[in-house]
Enzyme design. Sequence first.
Site, PDB file in Angstrom:
ATOM      1  N   THR A 103       0.860  -1.191   0.000  1.00 45.26           N
ATOM      2  CA  THR A 103       0.000   0.000   0.000  1.00 45.26           C
ATOM      3  C   THR A 103       0.893   1.236   0.000  1.00 45.26           C
ATOM      4  O   THR A 103       1.559   1.531   0.997  1.00 45.26           O
ATOM      5  CB  THR A 103      -0.913   0.028   1.240  1.00 45.26           C
ATOM      6  OG1 THR A 103      -1.667  -1.191   1.282  1.00 45.26           O
ATOM      7  CG2 THR A 103      -1.865   1.215   1.168  1.00 45.26           C
ATOM      8  N   LYS A 178      -7.019   2.056  -3.179  1.00 46.78           N
ATOM      9  CA  LYS A 178      -6.661   1.426  -1.895  1.00 46.78           C
ATOM     10  C   LYS A 178      -6.625   2.463  -0.764  1.00 46.78           C
ATOM     11  O   LYS A 178      -7.065   2.198   0.362  1.00 46.78           O
ATOM     12  CB  LYS A 178      -5.306   0.725  -2.043  1.00 46.78           C
ATOM     13  CG  LYS A 178      -4.714   0.198  -0.752  1.00 46.78           C
ATOM     14  CD  LYS A 178      -5.553  -0.893  -0.106  1.00 46.78           C
ATOM     15  CE  LYS A 178      -4.956  -1.327   1.223  1.00 46.78           C
ATOM     16  NZ  LYS A 178      -5.899  -2.119   2.014  1.00 46.78           N
ATOM     17  N   LYS A 246      -0.196   5.250   8.403  1.00 48.21           N
ATOM     18  CA  LYS A 246       0.467   5.592   7.118  1.00 48.21           C
ATOM     19  C   LYS A 246      -0.575   5.763   6.014  1.00 48.21           C
ATOM     20  O   LYS A 246      -0.522   6.706   5.215  1.00 48.21           O
ATOM     21  CB  LYS A 246       1.472   4.480   6.791  1.00 48.21           C
ATOM     22  CG  LYS A 246       2.110   4.506   5.423  1.00 48.21           C
ATOM     23  CD  LYS A 246       1.553   3.456   4.452  1.00 48.21           C
ATOM     24  CE  LYS A 246       1.598   2.029   4.886  1.00 48.21           C
ATOM     25  NZ  LYS A 246       1.031   1.070   3.937  1.00 48.21           N
TER      26      LYS A 246
HETATM   27  N1  LIG Z   1      -1.366  -6.506   7.539  1.00 52.00           N
HETATM   28  C1  LIG Z   1      -2.466  -6.235   6.857  1.00 52.00           C
HETATM   29  O1  LIG Z   1      -3.596  -6.538   7.297  1.00 52.00           O
HETATM   30  C2  LIG Z   1      -2.417  -5.562   5.537  1.00 52.00           C
HETATM   31  C3  LIG Z   1      -1.307  -4.861   5.103  1.00 52.00           C
HETATM   32  N2  LIG Z   1      -1.336  -4.247   3.878  1.00 52.00           N
HETATM   33  C4  LIG Z   1      -0.163  -3.518   3.397  1.00 52.00           C
HETATM   34  O2  LIG Z   1       0.784  -4.512   2.996  1.00 52.00           O
HETATM   35  C5  LIG Z   1       2.105  -4.060   3.245  1.00 52.00           C
HETATM   36  C6  LIG Z   1       2.807  -5.053   4.162  1.00 52.00           C
HETATM   37  O3  LIG Z   1       2.046  -5.150   5.346  1.00 52.00           O
HETATM   38  P1  LIG Z   1       2.408  -6.213   6.502  1.00 52.00           P
HETATM   39  O4  LIG Z   1       2.814  -7.499   5.907  1.00 52.00           O
HETATM   40  O5  LIG Z   1       1.281  -6.155   7.457  1.00 52.00           O
HETATM   41  O6  LIG Z   1       3.654  -5.483   7.143  1.00 52.00           O
HETATM   42  P2  LIG Z   1       4.826  -6.026   8.073  1.00 52.00           P
HETATM   43  O7  LIG Z   1       5.217  -4.847   8.895  1.00 52.00           O
HETATM   44  O8  LIG Z   1       4.459  -7.300   8.733  1.00 52.00           O
HETATM   45  O9  LIG Z   1       5.991  -6.352   7.014  1.00 52.00           O
HETATM   46  C7  LIG Z   1       6.647  -5.320   6.356  1.00 52.00           C
HETATM   47  C8  LIG Z   1       7.633  -5.886   5.364  1.00 52.00           C
HETATM   48  O10 LIG Z   1       8.349  -4.788   4.753  1.00 52.00           O
HETATM   49  C9  LIG Z   1       9.747  -5.000   4.943  1.00 52.00           C
HETATM   50  N3  LIG Z   1      10.453  -3.728   5.037  1.00 52.00           N
HETATM   51  C10 LIG Z   1      10.209  -2.704   5.902  1.00 52.00           C
HETATM   52  N4  LIG Z   1      11.049  -1.683   5.655  1.00 52.00           N
HETATM   53  C11 LIG Z   1      11.853  -2.072   4.635  1.00 52.00           C
HETATM   54  C12 LIG Z   1      12.898  -1.445   3.908  1.00 52.00           C
HETATM   55  N5  LIG Z   1      13.306  -0.191   4.201  1.00 52.00           N
HETATM   56  N6  LIG Z   1      13.479  -2.128   2.902  1.00 52.00           N
HETATM   57  C13 LIG Z   1      13.057  -3.370   2.595  1.00 52.00           C
HETATM   58  N7  LIG Z   1      12.071  -4.024   3.230  1.00 52.00           N
HETATM   59  C14 LIG Z   1      11.458  -3.368   4.235  1.00 52.00           C
HETATM   60  C15 LIG Z   1       9.863  -5.820   6.209  1.00 52.00           C
HETATM   61  O11 LIG Z   1      11.118  -6.440   6.271  1.00 52.00           O
HETATM   62  P3  LIG Z   1      11.766  -6.886   7.689  1.00 52.00           P
HETATM   63  O12 LIG Z   1      11.176  -8.215   8.004  1.00 52.00           O
HETATM   64  O13 LIG Z   1      13.231  -6.931   7.439  1.00 52.00           O
HETATM   65  O14 LIG Z   1      11.375  -5.828   8.692  1.00 52.00           O
HETATM   66  C16 LIG Z   1       8.703  -6.790   5.991  1.00 52.00           C
HETATM   67  O15 LIG Z   1       9.038  -7.779   5.066  1.00 52.00           O
HETATM   68  C17 LIG Z   1       1.960  -2.646   3.828  1.00 52.00           C
HETATM   69  O16 LIG Z   1       2.056  -1.723   2.779  1.00 52.00           O
HETATM   70  C18 LIG Z   1       0.549  -2.653   4.410  1.00 52.00           C
HETATM   71  O17 LIG Z   1       0.004  -1.356   4.488  1.00 52.00           O
HETATM   72  C19 LIG Z   1      -2.401  -4.347   3.025  1.00 52.00           C
HETATM   73  C20 LIG Z   1      -3.506  -5.057   3.392  1.00 52.00           C
HETATM   74  C21 LIG Z   1      -3.628  -5.669   4.693  1.00 52.00           C
HETATM   75  O1  LIG Z   2      -4.607  -2.500   4.439  1.00 49.41           O
HETATM   76  C1  LIG Z   2      -5.121  -3.290   5.241  1.00 49.41           C
HETATM   77  C2  LIG Z   2      -6.481  -3.725   5.085  1.00 49.41           C
HETATM   78  C3  LIG Z   2      -6.967  -4.624   6.169  1.00 49.41           C
HETATM   79  C4  LIG Z   2      -8.328  -5.141   5.837  1.00 49.41           C
HETATM   80  O2  LIG Z   2      -8.828  -4.913   4.720  1.00 49.41           O
HETATM   81  O3  LIG Z   2      -8.905  -5.811   6.719  1.00 49.41           O
END
Ligand SMILES: NC(=O)C1=CN([C@@H]2O[C@H](COP(=O)(O)OP(=O)(O)OC[C@H]3O[C@@H](n4cnc5c(N)ncnc54)[C@H](OP(=O)(O)O)[C@@H]3O)[C@@H](O)[C@H]2O)C=CC1
Ligand SMILES: O=CCCC(=O)O
Length: 296
Positions: A103, A178, A246
């Site tokens: 996102t 989104k 964010k």
């Molecule tokens: N969780 C949710 O319910 C949802 C999340 N999203 C979106 O999906 C994306 C991921 O979310 P989520 O999995 O929850 O997040 P997490 O915080 O669990 O994971 C984040 C990921 O990004 C990596 N990362 C962070 N900073 C850097 C950097 N500077 N360079 C490279 N890699 C980096 C982390 O690596 P490391 O392990 O090394 O920290 C990790 O793999 C976000 O954009 C979020 O907004 C969308 C829908 C639902």
């Molecule tokens: O970006 C996160 C979305 C979480 C959700 O749709 O439940």
Amino acid sequence: MGDGAKLSVGFLGLGIMGEAMARNLLKSGLFASVTVWNRTLSKCQALVGEGAKSAETPAAVVGSCDVTFAMLADPDAALAAVFGDNGVLAGITPGKGYVDMSTVDEATSTRIGEAVTAKGGKFVEGPVSGSKKPAIDGQLIIMGAGDKELYDLVQPAFDVMGKKSFYLGSTGAAARMKLVVNMVMGAMMGAFCEGMALADKAGLEQSALLEILGLGAMANPMFALKGPAIMARNYPPAFPLKHQQKDLRLALALGDSLGQPLPVAAAANEVYKAARGAGKGDEDFAAVYEATVNKK
Ligand SMILES: NC(=O)C1=CN([C@@H]2O[C@H](COP(=O)(O)OP(=O)(O)OC[C@H]3O[C@@H](n4cnc5c(N)ncnc54)[C@H](OP(=O)(O)O)[C@@H]3O)[C@@H](O)[C@H]2O)C=CC1
Ligand SMILES: O=CCCC(=O)O
């Protein structure tokens, strides 16, 4: 790519969402190989144990795959993975595909898309709705935009990760959609938490409020799912609060750029900022409740 042979696919970012999504690609058996990378490389181990390959850099993943997916924290992370040393760009050659499902805002997505296409690659943005459980269950809702040929090519992968995907147009359209969706979600959760806090202060049972809301026109899975966590004041992260804040910040910037007033979202953002400031950023976004509770 696209000649009927099985695609080799890569996945960058094995956080809460990415690990589950990459696992579903692997389990599907639809792909010649699944190669994963995560900034903290040790997080690749579980998937490698299940049959994935791993690579030490995004460039190495992209270099060895037809199409690479990414699910990274925020715009800084998405940009670092592409433009950093040994990043995605270093591995892109003509015909390769890059699908960023993080996102992010339109400017970030556009910058990435232009850089990938300048090297002869194809780019799709594919942010998702649905959280940890839908990611595990392959039930995400995918908003796609960008190169239509690549979008069509990766449809089987989207079908594995999600229950429905939408092609919304040129790059930026899915990023904008989104942010609108998550702006609504963040504001709804803020209003819900205020209602839960007020009910408690007014001597009402929060469980009764949940039941009453659940039987009327405001019934929704989010209140039903998050209500019990709020009552227990225990927030194991499915959607980390720092990501919801964010998304509100990026949605407000979109509103600013278009002259669209967003007073409700702006107020909600302040509550998430307070919760983040109070150290709740890594907890589930339902922890915004803690910033609505009057501690007196
Ligand atoms: N969780 C949710 O319910 C949802 C999340 N999203 C979106 O999906 C994306 C991921 O979310 P989520 O999995 O929850 O997040 P997490 O915080 O669990 O994971 C984040 C990921 O990004 C990596 N990362 C962070 N900073 C850097 C950097 N500077 N360079 C490279 N890699 C980096 C982390 O690596 P490391 O392990 O090394 O920290 C990790 O793999 C976000 O954009 C979020 O907004 C969308 C829908 C639902
Ligand atoms: O970006 C996160 C979305 C979480 C959700 O749709 O439940």
